[in-house]
Design a protein around this motif. Structure first.
Motif, PDB file in Angstrom:
ATOM      1  N   ILE A  18       0.713  -4.186   6.213  1.00  0.00           N
ATOM      2  CA  ILE A  18      -0.218  -3.635   7.184  1.00  0.00           C
ATOM      3  C   ILE A  18      -0.144  -4.198   8.480  1.00  0.00           C
ATOM      4  CG2 ILE A  18      -2.727  -3.835   7.534  1.00  0.00           C
ATOM      5  CD1 ILE A  18      -2.255  -2.152   5.477  1.00  0.00           C
ATOM      6  N   VAL A  44       0.943  -1.065   0.025  1.00  0.00           N
ATOM      7  CA  VAL A  44       0.002  -0.004  -0.150  1.00  0.00           C
ATOM      8  C   VAL A  44       0.920   1.436  -0.008  1.00  0.00           C
ATOM      9  CG1 VAL A  44      -1.666   1.346   1.047  1.00  0.00           C
ATOM     10  CG2 VAL A  44      -1.476  -1.173   1.224  1.00  0.00           C
ATOM     11  N   ARG A  80      -5.326   2.758   7.943  1.00  0.00           N
ATOM     12  CA  ARG A  80      -5.807   2.376   6.506  1.00  0.00           C
ATOM     13  C   ARG A  80      -7.444   2.133   6.707  1.00  0.00           C
ATOM     14  NH1 ARG A  80      -1.919   3.872   3.557  1.00  0.00           N
ATOM     15  NH2 ARG A  80      -3.391   3.344   2.010  1.00  0.00           N
ATOM     16  N   LYS A  81      -7.773   1.179   7.693  1.00  0.00           N
ATOM     17  CA  LYS A  81      -9.156   1.250   7.910  1.00  0.00           C
ATOM     18  C   LYS A  81      -9.423   0.823   9.278  1.00  0.00           C
ATOM     19  CE  LYS A  81     -10.073  -3.639   6.567  1.00  0.00           C
ATOM     20  NZ  LYS A  81     -10.717  -4.734   5.689  1.00  0.00           N
ATOM     21  N   SER A  94       5.028   1.297   4.573  1.00  0.00           N
ATOM     22  CA  SER A  94       4.002   1.488   3.565  1.00  0.00           C
ATOM     23  C   SER A  94       3.621   0.186   2.883  1.00  0.00           C
ATOM     24  CB  SER A  94       4.235   2.678   2.527  1.00  0.00           C
ATOM     25  OG  SER A  94       5.162   2.511   1.797  1.00  0.00           O
ATOM     26  N   ASN A 119      -0.402   1.354   8.879  1.00  0.00           N
ATOM     27  CA  ASN A 119       0.922   1.164   8.408  1.00  0.00           C
ATOM     28  C   ASN A 119       1.748   1.770   9.374  1.00  0.00           C
ATOM     29  OD1 ASN A 119      -0.352   2.062   5.223  1.00  0.00           O
ATOM     30  ND2 ASN A 119       0.850   0.276   5.471  1.00  0.00           N
ATOM     31  N   TRP A 121     -13.301   2.847   6.077  1.00  0.00           N
ATOM     32  CA  TRP A 121     -12.049   2.924   5.543  1.00  0.00           C
ATOM     33  C   TRP A 121     -11.423   4.527   5.421  1.00  0.00           C
ATOM     34  CZ3 TRP A 121      -8.653  -0.431   2.829  1.00  0.00           C
ATOM     35  CH2 TRP A 121      -9.132  -1.621   2.572  1.00  0.00           C
ATOM     36  N   TYR A 171      -8.398   5.213   4.180  1.00  0.00           N
ATOM     37  CA  TYR A 171      -7.629   5.348   2.865  1.00  0.00           C
ATOM     38  C   TYR A 171      -8.225   3.934   2.131  1.00  0.00           C
ATOM     39  CZ  TYR A 171      -4.815   9.076   4.438  1.00  0.00           C
ATOM     40  OH  TYR A 171      -4.235  10.348   5.007  1.00  0.00           O
TER      41      TYR A 171
END
Lengths: 141, 281
Positions: free
Chosen positions: A35, A15, A111-112, A32, A99, A122, A124
């Motif tokens: 996760i 990601v 991220r979520k 990045s 991240n 979410w 992103y």
């Protein structure tokens, strides 16, 4: 209740950190490509510019608590992605996918969130979902 | 097709506020009937919300990483190129992180005026990932931005004031005209020199003359082209675009992007600073 089940794993997803993040402190600070999944109890939820921020406590299997501070998009973006200021509440225990910082500090970028009912919220979203949320365009089958 | 429909209905169908719109129209109809001439619809329908950034480096060719090299196609005057290269940007070939002094929390590694919440002005506001919107009337078109929030009037059927009456501002003095049935052209002069043209730090002077072309390709797409003419900083005119932005269906202005220095400092302290320390052994 501050003690929570501990869940920590990394998933290689490749990601990319979003542009707005690099503008403020450089994406190099975060891993990045992976996760990190954390189950934690929210201690503070800050809805603001330049980035929102959620703080939560994660308790490991030895009972040690680590306090995390994780950034999320600003209200303009979160609102478009279905969030409100009330989306997160202090005291809730939820699963966060982030991240994490490369240096091991307990910070990261969200991220979520997986809500208690299993729904994904979410921060992103993947590109096709983001396009659907903001333009109504359905992803190609 | 939304063209030639009342703007209220155009908004209503996208936002499901048809009932409120109908009530508004019912209240307005008697007033319209009394007026001698109904207002003509604008020849170009710009309704909707548009976003996000049209780009972060307004060069004819190349990417942000090419800024300041021949690949970017920008006709710099030597001083303008030197100034751009001296700037500590957060985007581009020499991007730095926005590090702050840990005690004072003042910026140390960027000279970007946005970190001090200086207005980004036009055209740089078009680098920001937030929406913008046109409100069209016969004598003026207002362009609203979720960032700031800023807004600017674009005067229709007017000329710029004489040079001695022209103020020097972040957004300048804008006049507009329609071209054909799909394009809106904004002509702006009267700038100060306190803003960067874009995120890679291209400078401009108070001689900047900016032309923005907004072409409505269809219901869901808007093409944006910028023509930059600044004889104070560049040897000739150059053009960026066209770039396409999309019609966004989320509410315009539901949340606004307001910059405060205090928040920037808090963010650095809470989140960014911990990522900058050495990795744990």
């Amino acid at each position: 209740m501050r003690t929570t089940a501990f869940l920590f794993m990394t998933v290689a997803l490749g990601v990319l950190a979003p542009r707005a993040v690099s503008a403020h402190h450089g994406a190099a600070g975060y891993d990045s490509k992976n996760i990190t999944v954390l189950k934690g109890t929210i201690t503070e939820w800050i809805w603001r510019n330049p980035h929102s921020e959620v703080r939560f406590d994660v308790t490991d299997d030895k009972g040690e608590v680590r306090h995390w501070s994780v950034e999320a998009p600003p209200p303009t973006m979160l609102t478009e992605r279905g969030w409100t200021k009330a989306s997160l509440k202090v005291g809730e225990t939820l699963t966060f996918q982030i991240n994490a910082a490369m240096n091991g500090a307990p910070v990261g970028i969200l991220r979520k969130v997986v809500l208690a009912n299993g729904q994904d919220l979410w921060a992103y979203p993947p590109a096709d979902l983001l396009l659907e949320l903001t333009t109504g365009a359905k992803p190609n089958p | 097709m939304m063209r030639n429909t009342p703007a209220c209905f155009a908004e209503a169908f996208t936002r499901r506020r048809a009932a409120a719109c109908a009530a508004l129209v019912a209240l307005t109809l008697p007033l319209l009937a009394q007026s001698a001439q109904p207002r003509p619809a604008a020849p170009v329908d710009l309704s909707g919300s548009w976003g996000y950034a049209v780009g972060n480096s307004f060069s004819p060719t190349g990417t942000a990483q090419d800024a300041g090299t021949p690949a970017d196609g920008v006709p710099y005057q030597p001083w303008a190129l030197a100034l751009m290269k001296s700037r500590k940007t957060m985007t581009g070939p020499n991007a730095t992180f926005n590090t702050r002094n840990s005690a004072t929390l003042e910026t140390t590694d960027t000279t970007d005026p946005l970190e001090q919440c200086t207005p980004n002005g036009i055209p740089r506001i078009l680098t920001w990932p937030a929406k913008f919107k046109f409100l069209q009337a016969p004598d003026v078109v207002y362009i609203l931005y979720e960032y700031g929030p800023y807004w600017r009037p674009v005067w229709m059927n007017r000329q710029h004031p004489p040079a001695d009456e022209l103020d020097s501002t972040f957004f300048g003095h804008a006049i507009g005209r329609y071209e054909g049935n799909d394009t809106f052209i904004v002509d702006t002069v009267g700038f100060n020199d306190k803003t960067w043209l874009d995120d890679v730090g291209r400078p401009h002077t108070d001689k900047l003359h900016l032309i923005e072309r907004y072409r409505r390709v269809d219901q869901g797409r808007l093409e944006v082209t910028l023509t930059i003419d600044d004889p104070g900083a560049y040897t000739s005119t150059f053009t960026f675009g066209p770039r396409t932005v999309l019609a966004r269906t989320t509410d315009f202005g539901a949340a606004l992007w307001t910059c405060t220095i205090e928040n920037n400092k808090e963010f650095f302290k809470d989140i960014a600073a911990p990522t900058l320390t050495a990795p744990a052994k």
